[in-house]
Design an enzyme around this catalytic site. Structure first.
Site, PDB file in Angstrom:
ATOM      1  N   SER A 180      11.473 -17.899  43.595  1.00  0.00           N
ATOM      2  CA  SER A 180      11.127 -19.254  45.070  1.00  0.00           C
ATOM      3  C   SER A 180       9.691 -19.002  44.792  1.00  0.00           C
ATOM      4  O   SER A 180       9.055 -17.471  44.973  1.00  0.00           O
ATOM      5  CB  SER A 180      11.686 -18.628  45.540  1.00  0.00           C
ATOM      6  OG  SER A 180      11.209 -19.863  46.249  1.00  0.00           O
ATOM      7  N   TYR A 182      15.329 -13.179  52.247  1.00  0.00           N
ATOM      8  CA  TYR A 182      15.575 -13.445  51.390  1.00  0.00           C
ATOM      9  C   TYR A 182      15.078 -13.252  50.136  1.00  0.00           C
ATOM     10  O   TYR A 182      15.679 -13.573  49.306  1.00  0.00           O
ATOM     11  CB  TYR A 182      16.395 -15.322  51.695  1.00  0.00           C
ATOM     12  CG  TYR A 182      16.281 -16.151  50.582  1.00  0.00           C
ATOM     13  CD1 TYR A 182      16.868 -16.228  49.269  1.00  0.00           C
ATOM     14  CD2 TYR A 182      15.283 -16.648  50.369  1.00  0.00           C
ATOM     15  CE1 TYR A 182      16.444 -17.284  48.642  1.00  0.00           C
ATOM     16  CE2 TYR A 182      15.169 -17.568  49.514  1.00  0.00           C
ATOM     17  CZ  TYR A 182      16.139 -17.957  48.091  1.00  0.00           C
ATOM     18  OH  TYR A 182      15.668 -19.023  47.286  1.00  0.00           O
ATOM     19  N   LYS A 204      14.421 -12.056  46.168  1.00  0.00           N
ATOM     20  CA  LYS A 204      13.758 -13.110  45.004  1.00  0.00           C
ATOM     21  C   LYS A 204      12.490 -11.503  44.597  1.00  0.00           C
ATOM     22  O   LYS A 204      12.545 -11.742  43.252  1.00  0.00           O
ATOM     23  CB  LYS A 204      13.364 -13.952  45.350  1.00  0.00           C
ATOM     24  CG  LYS A 204      14.371 -14.826  45.661  1.00  0.00           C
ATOM     25  CD  LYS A 204      15.283 -15.738  44.869  1.00  0.00           C
ATOM     26  CE  LYS A 204      15.940 -16.220  44.914  1.00  0.00           C
ATOM     27  NZ  LYS A 204      17.150 -16.441  43.572  1.00  0.00           N
TER      28      LYS A 204
HETATM   29  P1  NAD Z   1      23.137 -23.836  45.919  1.00  0.00           P
HETATM   30  O1  NAD Z   1      23.436 -23.448  47.000  1.00  0.00           O
HETATM   31  O2  NAD Z   1      23.023 -25.241  46.416  1.00  0.00           O
HETATM   32  O3  NAD Z   1      23.321 -23.249  44.357  1.00  0.00           O
HETATM   33  C1  NAD Z   1      23.707 -21.941  44.380  1.00  0.00           C
HETATM   34  C2  NAD Z   1      24.818 -21.473  44.181  1.00  0.00           C
HETATM   35  O4  NAD Z   1      25.468 -20.620  43.655  1.00  0.00           O
HETATM   36  C3  NAD Z   1      26.006 -22.978  44.713  1.00  0.00           C
HETATM   37  O5  NAD Z   1      26.951 -23.493  43.635  1.00  0.00           O
HETATM   38  C4  NAD Z   1      27.249 -21.920  45.001  1.00  0.00           C
HETATM   39  O6  NAD Z   1      28.074 -22.060  45.167  1.00  0.00           O
HETATM   40  C5  NAD Z   1      26.830 -20.686  43.165  1.00  0.00           C
HETATM   41  N1  NAD Z   1      26.893 -19.210  44.054  1.00  0.00           N
HETATM   42  C6  NAD Z   1      26.253 -18.507  44.836  1.00  0.00           C
HETATM   43  N2  NAD Z   1      26.277 -16.869  44.991  1.00  0.00           N
HETATM   44  C7  NAD Z   1      27.869 -17.226  43.912  1.00  0.00           C
HETATM   45  C8  NAD Z   1      27.915 -16.035  43.005  1.00  0.00           C
HETATM   46  N3  NAD Z   1      28.313 -14.994  43.548  1.00  0.00           N
HETATM   47  N4  NAD Z   1      28.788 -16.168  42.278  1.00  0.00           N
HETATM   48  C9  NAD Z   1      29.053 -17.555  42.130  1.00  0.00           C
HETATM   49  N5  NAD Z   1      28.598 -18.739  42.502  1.00  0.00           N
HETATM   50  C10 NAD Z   1      27.504 -18.509  43.159  1.00  0.00           C
HETATM   51  O7  NAD Z   1      21.506 -23.311  45.836  1.00  0.00           O
HETATM   52  P2  NAD Z   1      20.207 -24.257  44.960  1.00  0.00           P
HETATM   53  O8  NAD Z   1      19.163 -24.904  45.904  1.00  0.00           O
HETATM   54  O9  NAD Z   1      20.441 -24.999  43.655  1.00  0.00           O
HETATM   55  O10 NAD Z   1      19.614 -23.262  44.336  1.00  0.00           O
HETATM   56  C11 NAD Z   1      19.763 -22.333  43.561  1.00  0.00           C
HETATM   57  C12 NAD Z   1      18.751 -21.292  42.647  1.00  0.00           C
HETATM   58  O11 NAD Z   1      16.900 -21.456  43.285  1.00  0.00           O
HETATM   59  C13 NAD Z   1      19.394 -19.705  43.622  1.00  0.00           C
HETATM   60  O12 NAD Z   1      18.674 -19.030  43.268  1.00  0.00           O
HETATM   61  C14 NAD Z   1      17.645 -20.032  45.319  1.00  0.00           C
HETATM   62  O13 NAD Z   1      17.267 -18.947  45.621  1.00  0.00           O
HETATM   63  C15 NAD Z   1      16.906 -20.744  43.825  1.00  0.00           C
HETATM   64  N6  NAD Z   1      15.817 -21.513  44.926  1.00  0.00           N
HETATM   65  C16 NAD Z   1      16.465 -22.234  45.834  1.00  0.00           C
HETATM   66  C17 NAD Z   1      15.767 -23.326  46.206  1.00  0.00           C
HETATM   67  C18 NAD Z   1      15.974 -24.035  47.176  1.00  0.00           C
HETATM   68  O14 NAD Z   1      15.099 -24.620  47.971  1.00  0.00           O
HETATM   69  N7  NAD Z   1      16.994 -24.884  46.825  1.00  0.00           N
HETATM   70  C19 NAD Z   1      13.686 -23.194  46.198  1.00  0.00           C
HETATM   71  C20 NAD Z   1      13.551 -22.132  45.958  1.00  0.00           C
HETATM   72  C21 NAD Z   1      14.558 -21.364  44.855  1.00  0.00           C
END
Ligand code: NAD
Ligand code: UDP
Length: 335
Positions: free
Chosen positions: A124, A149, A153
């Protein structure tokens, strides 16, 4: 080629699964449904007309990972699973460090045991903290994170670097996302946070549908053109396509590589509200309140490295992001 997608039913992961299936990759998903719903499986199948394997398990669970890697010859992994709510991470740091670090450690352990050496990691822009220089390049300083958080990362990035040093075959593509919004054109998959949203776009759509009364804009006294915070919003479909380019890079390289995935354009909160109203012909009432703690004035990417080295750039503009976010939520409401 078979790809394991952790967190593949979540917001970004589900869009990546669609792109992978559309490109004829075989896909295996592991997701514990902590922040997603089982219906996403059918919706992905409806969009793509293709099947994939699903395991409802935790990525921290070594036995579950062992089962998956024994049942499938996995060529590469996209690791989306993790917790992502900044505010919650301040309240529950142990939960965040445990899930976001242990999942990566256990995943990498099982990958190496099963000779799977290609990993795409969801990082991120938060790893850059409060940037001193804009636009942000991958060479800007990382690590001055302002919440647990963000620190997970940054720590993941350090762990992955050490693993690539110790294992010369192990290849990691670290993707530093800016602000993903939007949804698939079909309106079948998108972002649906539980409870009151923390992020701007999900909040705007809930105000537009009348579920929330008005948007609170956190400060209009920042050093930005209109005083409201500026971010680099990127359409989730563009972001997902970036993962396929990263996958190609991982297959053909060794070592660890870092890429910003953003558009390179900064929009303010008021830009988003104005654009949303125009594109969707709907009002988004708002009021200006005080700054949110920990927020920064501006953050946008220099995405040129991804263009040069991955042949990727964002194609969709703000209008698509506004239209698709609203379309998704309207479809959800209709059921
Ligand atoms: P999200 O919460 O929609 O998706 C994450 C998925 O992972 C969910 O379906 C959740 O059920 C699953 N999950 C979480 N922990 C788990 C575990 N231990 N075992 C199995 N499943 C698990 O989030 P997103 O927005 O799709 O983000 C995906 C990744 O991208 C994350 O790592 C997040 O930190 C990163 N990210 C997201 C953003 C954003 O703004 N959405 C920005 C930068 C980075
Ligand atoms: N923001 C806002 N009201 C909200 C949510 C967010 O004014 O209800 C602002 C926030 O201050 C920031 C921008 O919108 O300037 C993007 O915030 P978001 O939480 O979506 O992303 P991040 O802060 O993580 O970049």
């Amino acid at each position: 080629m078979k790809i394991l997608v952790t967190g593949g039913l979540g917001f970004i992961g589900s869009h990546a699964v669609v792109e992978l299936l559309d490109d004829d990759y075989e896909v295996v998903v592991i997701d514990n449904l902590y922040n997603s719903s089982i219906d996403v499986i059918d919706n992905i199948k409806k969009i793509t007309g293709k099947e994939f394997s699903f395991y409802q398990n935790d990525v921290c669970d070594l036995d579950a990972l062992e089962k998956i890697f024994s049942e499938h010859k996995i060529d590469a992994v996209m690791h989306f699973a993790g917790y992502k709510a900044v505010g919650e991470s301040v309240e529950k740091p142990i939960l965040y460090y445990e899930n976001n670090l242990l999942s990566t450690l256990h995943l990498c352990k099982k990958m190496i045991e099963h000779c799977c050496f290609k990993l795409i990691f969801s990082s991120s822009a938060t790893v850059y903290g409060n940037p001193k220089v804009l636009p942000i390049t991958e060479d800007c300083k990382v690590g001055s994170t302002t919440n647990p958080y963000g620190t997970t990362k940054w720590m993941n990035e350090k762990i992955l670097k050490d693993i690539t040093v110790a294992n010369s075959n192990f290849t990691v593509i670290v993707l530093r996302y800016f602000n993903p919004i939007g949804a698939h054109k079909s309106g079948l998959i998108g972002e649906k946070p539980n409870g009151i949203p923390n992020n701007l776009m999900p909040y705007i759509v809930r105000v537009a549908t009348g579920e929330l009364e008005m948007l609170n804009i956190f400060g209009n006294d920042y050093d930005t053109p209109d005083g409201t915070g500026v971010r680099d919003y990127i359409h989730v479909v563009d972001l997902a396509k970036g993962h396929l380019k990263a996958l190609e890079k991982a297959i053909s390289s060794r070592g660890i590589y870092y890429y910003n995935l953003g558009t390179g354009i900064g929009y303010s909160v008021l830009d988003l509200v104005d654009n949303f109203e125009k594109v969707n012909h709907v009002k988004v009432p708002y009021r200006i309140i005080g700054r949110r703690e920990g927020d920064i004035a501006s953050c946008y990417a220099d995405p040129s490295r991804a263009y040069k080295e991955l042949d990727w750039k964002a194609e969709l503009g703000l209008e698509d992001m506004m239209k698709d976010s609203y379309n998704f939520i309207l479809k959800q409401k209709k059921g």
